[in-house]
Design an enzyme around this catalytic site. Structure first.
Site, short mmCIF file in Angstrom:
data_model
loop_
_atom_site.label_atom_id
_atom_site.label_comp_id
_atom_site.label_asym_id
_atom_site.label_seq_id
_atom_site.Cartn_x
_atom_site.Cartn_y
_atom_site.Cartn_z
CE LYS A 126 -3.77 -2.02 2.75
NZ LYS A 126 -4.99 -2.32 2.04
CD GLU A 210 -4.84 5.65 4.36
OE1 GLU A 210 -6.03 5.60 4.70
OE2 GLU A 210 -4.37 5.03 3.40
NE ARG A 302 -8.33 -9.24 -4.73
CZ ARG A 302 -9.40 -8.75 -4.15
NH1 ARG A 302 -10.58 -8.90 -4.70
NH2 ARG A 302 -9.31 -8.09 -3.00
P1 ADP Z 1 -8.04 -3.74 2.90
O1 ADP Z 1 -6.77 -4.10 2.25
O2 ADP Z 1 -8.29 -4.48 4.16
O3 ADP Z 1 -9.18 -3.79 1.94
P2 ADP Z 1 -8.30 -0.83 2.75
O4 ADP Z 1 -7.17 0.10 2.78
O5 ADP Z 1 -8.95 -1.05 1.45
O6 ADP Z 1 -7.83 -2.22 3.37
O7 ADP Z 1 -9.40 -0.34 3.80
C1 ADP Z 1 -10.49 -1.13 4.18
C2 ADP Z 1 -11.60 -0.27 4.77
O8 ADP Z 1 -11.14 0.49 5.91
C3 ADP Z 1 -12.15 0.79 3.85
O9 ADP Z 1 -13.12 0.25 2.97
C4 ADP Z 1 -12.72 1.80 4.81
O10 ADP Z 1 -13.97 1.37 5.31
C5 ADP Z 1 -11.74 1.79 5.96
N1 ADP Z 1 -10.72 2.83 5.81
C6 ADP Z 1 -9.58 2.71 5.11
N2 ADP Z 1 -8.85 3.85 5.16
C7 ADP Z 1 -9.55 4.71 5.92
C8 ADP Z 1 -9.32 6.06 6.37
N3 ADP Z 1 -8.23 6.74 6.04
N4 ADP Z 1 -10.27 6.65 7.16
C9 ADP Z 1 -11.38 5.96 7.51
N5 ADP Z 1 -11.64 4.71 7.13
C10 ADP Z 1 -10.75 4.07 6.35
P1 ADP Z 2 -11.07 -6.16 -0.45
O1 ADP Z 2 -9.70 -6.69 -0.68
O2 ADP Z 2 -11.13 -4.70 -0.59
O3 ADP Z 2 -11.72 -6.66 0.78
P2 ADP Z 2 -12.92 -7.93 -1.78
O4 ADP Z 2 -13.82 -7.91 -0.63
O5 ADP Z 2 -13.48 -7.91 -3.13
O6 ADP Z 2 -11.93 -6.70 -1.69
O7 ADP Z 2 -11.98 -9.22 -1.72
C1 ADP Z 2 -11.53 -9.81 -0.56
C2 ADP Z 2 -11.96 -11.25 -0.66
O8 ADP Z 2 -10.90 -12.07 -1.07
C3 ADP Z 2 -12.44 -11.78 0.65
O9 ADP Z 2 -13.81 -11.61 0.85
C4 ADP Z 2 -12.14 -13.23 0.56
O10 ADP Z 2 -13.27 -13.94 0.12
C5 ADP Z 2 -11.10 -13.33 -0.51
N1 ADP Z 2 -9.86 -13.81 0.06
C6 ADP Z 2 -8.84 -13.08 0.50
N2 ADP Z 2 -7.84 -13.84 0.91
C7 ADP Z 2 -8.24 -15.11 0.76
C8 ADP Z 2 -7.64 -16.39 1.01
N3 ADP Z 2 -6.42 -16.51 1.52
N4 ADP Z 2 -8.34 -17.47 0.73
C9 ADP Z 2 -9.57 -17.38 0.20
N5 ADP Z 2 -10.17 -16.23 -0.06
C10 ADP Z 2 -9.52 -15.09 0.21
MG MG Z 3 -9.60 -2.72 0.30
#
Ligand code: ADP
Ligand code: ADP
Ligand code: MG
Length: 678
Positions: A126, A210, A302
């Site tokens: 990230k 952040e 993806r």
């Molecule tokens: P992940 O890899 O787990 O998907 P993200 O960086 O996409 O991590 O963040 C997941 C969620 O966390 C976001 O969809 C949002 O709800 C919350 N989030 C992320 N960054 C912030 C921020 N700077 N302030 C508030 N909420 C945040």
């Molecule tokens: P984000 O990364 O922002 O959460 P998504 O929700 O589209 O975006 O994708 C995350 C999804 O990837 C999870 O809901 C989970 O189903 C899948 N996932 C992540 N890591 C694994 C894993 N190691 N094995 C199986 N599924 C996984």
């Molecule tokens: Mg995310």
């Protein structure tokens, strides 16, 4: 020559799907439509899984743990080679964002259906991604994503950004290693624990900081790029409704998003994809503040779980586009040719317990009823009834996707579709999703990432006492089962007209009424049923009503109570009755031991099975003993209640498999009854 044009690049003939569950089934569906043969891979736990039968052939990977199966790169490549697959689709999760895997595919001469390894790497951290995005002019949340990691330095940075701040694992995903910090005094501790979690989950303890946006929305852009320099966006999705920072309900388009904001966000997403030489399907996630300002969060390199909502509003098949791009062909459409129509929602149905902070649940799906798919309703699932939700993999059971001309219409369909889902055997979030879909703030499109926390009390109310409608439905279900069993006995006996087979009740207690006992939490409830031709009079806590019930072909029960008719799902599991009415589930215990015993379906071999797990409390017969129909044979104790197993017909005890004190599992054969020699 035509064959030199990218449009004419040959399509794959055979594709290996390196995933499981709904996404593997969904990819197989598109392949089949395109005439592409599919190769499934599966772990030992998945030998009978749906994705295995969804593909033309299937190969065993190894033991259940993902590390030994779905993450085993060498074995997957070996299967690709031996099966003759020309390309591998990784789905999402598992190896989808693994640059080493993408590279290994290339070295093995098989096409990875995804971006180049370098693009995965660029977005894998990230922090590094943010540096690239800053360079490309994509807006970022104020924060720090550099190399310096000392606690003094990071605390000073946090002070400068201004509290609250959010710590994130640089290598993170899935919400792991994320900590909100509200006060300087908490910073050092939060940093230590975020780093510990990041190191454990990703083998990399670096974090970024952040500014924590208050009540933001999660809005993401679907992008697509080909190998010929074309990059388009396929509009946005709003994924603000989250628990534990993970998505639960997604929709497209984002409610209330101004066209100008959409355009700027689309341009930023395309710039992000171009900056890393992106190819294929990707998602650029933004966090949006109340003023419509948006900031880059991360890029998922993806296909996304929630891609179907984009498919519903664009009428496109994103997996088909992925295959086109991977085969070297140009994007099927240019930006000006892309349009969105209507509104779509996706609800993720998980085996999890909303009452216990959405803890994942496990169990065997005993019954799985989903709404009928159609032009407006789509069900993506990878499990059937009888399948196990194990601790090894993601607990998602299904995705329910609906479309409508506008948001209001789509929302009505979402509520209706959720009310038509009935899943037993494991705890699910179906009722919780139904409450979200019915909430006025959700209907108004007033979503943000704190939606669930804000309305927690309304979305997760304590269990309500059973209404008369619920009780009546439970009673009717039991009465119908008694009648059916009596009818089956009558058919099987020599004298079908014998009054002892009559289902009007006097066989049971010498009168034309029958009493049913239920337990609702702590309450004992009795329903008296009076038999009437083709119906019943039910004495319920709220009064006496005329009632009848009619099983429907889809498994539902149409219940008639006085002048009102409605459909309900009723599922019996041992002593437990699950009644689903108006989208709400209710559980009652059958306290009426005789009725419960009477209703056990007896297998044809005369075996007698435990209706639920329990302990044998008494064995009342011996091998060789003659018994009459209805004689008590054995007493089981389960759920603090005694349960008598009775002879379904006259016979001789052939075998007894358990002794007093033995534990029995559900379905275990307790003893065997041989028919009497005539
Ligand atoms: P992940 O890899 O787990 O998907 P993200 O960086 O996409 O991590 O963040 C997941 C969620 O966390 C976001 O969809 C949002 O709800 C919350 N989030 C992320 N960054 C912030 C921020 N700077 N302030 C508030 N909420 C945040
Ligand atoms: P984000 O990364 O922002 O959460 P998504 O929700 O589209 O975006 O994708 C995350 C999804 O990837 C999870 O809901 C989970 O189903 C899948 N996932 C992540 N890591 C694994 C894993 N190691 N094995 C199986 N599924 C996984
Ligand atoms: Mg995310």
């Amino acid at each position: 020559m035509a064959s030199n044009h990218p449009e004419n690049m040959p399509m794959f003939e055979k594709v290996l799907i390196a995933n499981r569950g709904e996404i593997a089934c969904r990819i197989a569906r598109t392949c089949r439509q395109l005439g592409i043969r599919t190769v499934a891979v599966y772990s030992e736990a998945d030998a009978n899984a749906m994705h295995v039968t969804a593909c033309d052939e299937a190969w065993l990977l190894g033991p259940a743990p993902a590390r030994e199966s779905y993450l085993n790169i060498e074995r997957i490549l070996e299967i690709a080679r031996r099966s003759g697959a020309q390309a591998i689709h990784p789905g999402y999760g598992f190896l989808a964002e693994n640059a080493d895997f993408a590279r290994a595919c290339e070295q093995a001469g098989v096409v990875f259906i995804g971006p180049p390894a370098a693009a995965i790497e660029a977005m894998g951290s990230k922090s590094a991604a943010k540096a690239i995005m800053a360079e490309a002019g994509v807006p970022l949340v104020p924060g720090y994503h550099g190399e310096e990691q000392s606690v003094e330095f990071l605390a000073a940075v946090a002070e400068e950004i201004g509290y609250p701040v959010l710590l994130k694992a640089s290598a993170g995903g899935g919400g792991k290693g994320m900590r909100r910090v509200d006060r300087p005094a908490d910073f050092a501790d939060a940093l230590v624990s975020a780093k510990r979690e990041a190191a454990a989950a990703f083998g990399d303890d670096r974090v970024l900081i952040e500014k924590y946006l208050l009540r933001p929305r999660h809005v993401e852009m679907q992008v697509f790029a080909d190998r010929h320099g074309n990059v388009v966006h396929l509009f946005e999705r709003d994924c603000s409704v989250q628990r534990r920072h993970q998505k639960v309900i997604e929709e497209a388009p984002a409610p209330g998003l101004a066209a100008a904001t959409r355009q700027r966000m689309g341009a930023a997403a395309i710039a992000a994809a171009r900056a890393i030489g992106y190819v294929g399907a990707g998602t650029v996630e933004f966090i949006m503040d109340a003023e419509g300002g948006f900031y880059f969060m991360e890029m998922n390199t993806r296909l996304q779980v929630e891609h179907p909502v984009t498919e519903m509003i664009t009428g496109l098949d994103l997996v088909a586009w992925q295959l086109e791009v991977a085969a070297g062909r140009p994007l099927p459409l240019a930006q000006e040719e892309l349009a969105m129509r209507g509104h779509a929602f996706e609800a993720r149905i998980y085996a999890e317990d909303p009452q216990r902070d959405f803890l994942p649940a496990i169990g065997t799906i005993r019954s799985l009823h989903m709404p009928e798919p159609g032009p407006h309703v789509r069900i993506d699932t990878g499990v059937r009834s009888g399948d196990e939700i194990s601790m090894h993999y993601d607990p998602m059971i299904a995705k329910l996707i609906v479309w409508g001309e506008d948001r209001d219409q789509a929302l009505l369909r979402l509520r209706q579709a959720l009310a038509a889902c009935s899943i037993t055997g494991t705890t699910t979030n179906v009722e919780f999703l139904a409450r979200v879909a019915s909430h006025p703030a959700f209907a108004a499109g007033a979503v943000d990432t704190h939606f669930i926390d804000t309305y927690r009390d309304e979305l997760l109310p304590p269990p309500q006492p059973a209404t008369d409608a619920v009780l009546a439905t439970a009673a009717l279900h039991q009465l119908l089962a008694i009648q059916q069993q009596a009818a089956a006995r009558a058919r099987a006996s020599n004298d079908p007209w014998s009054p002892w087979h009559d289902c009007t009740g006097f066989r049971l207690n010498g009168s034309s009424w029958h009493s049913l006992e239920f337990r609702d939490g702590e309450r004992e409830l009795i329903v008296i049923a009076h038999f009437r031709p083709g119906s019943f009079l039910l004495e319920l806590p709220g009064g006496t009503v005329a009632a009848s019930a009619h099983p429907q072909p889809d498994g539902r029960l149409r219940v008639v109570l006085e002048e009102r008719q409605f459909d309900a799902w009723v599922q019996r599991d041992g002593q437990q009755l699950t009644i689903q009415l108006d989208g709400h589930r209710h559980q009652l215990l059958l306290a009426d031991l005789d009725a419960a015993t009477l209703l056990e379906d007896e297998p044809a071999d005369g075996g007698l099975h435990a209706p639920m797990p329990g302990v044998v409390r008494a064995v009342l017969v011996e091998p060789g003993q003659k018994v009459e129909e209805g004689d008590a044979l054995l007493v089981l104790e389960a759920m603090k209640m005694e349960y008598t197993i009775r002879a379904p017909s006259a016979g001789v005890i052939a075998r007894i498999d358990f002794a007093v004190g033995d534990q029995v599992s559900e379905g275990a054969e307790l003893l065997a009854l041989a028919p009497l020699e005539s």
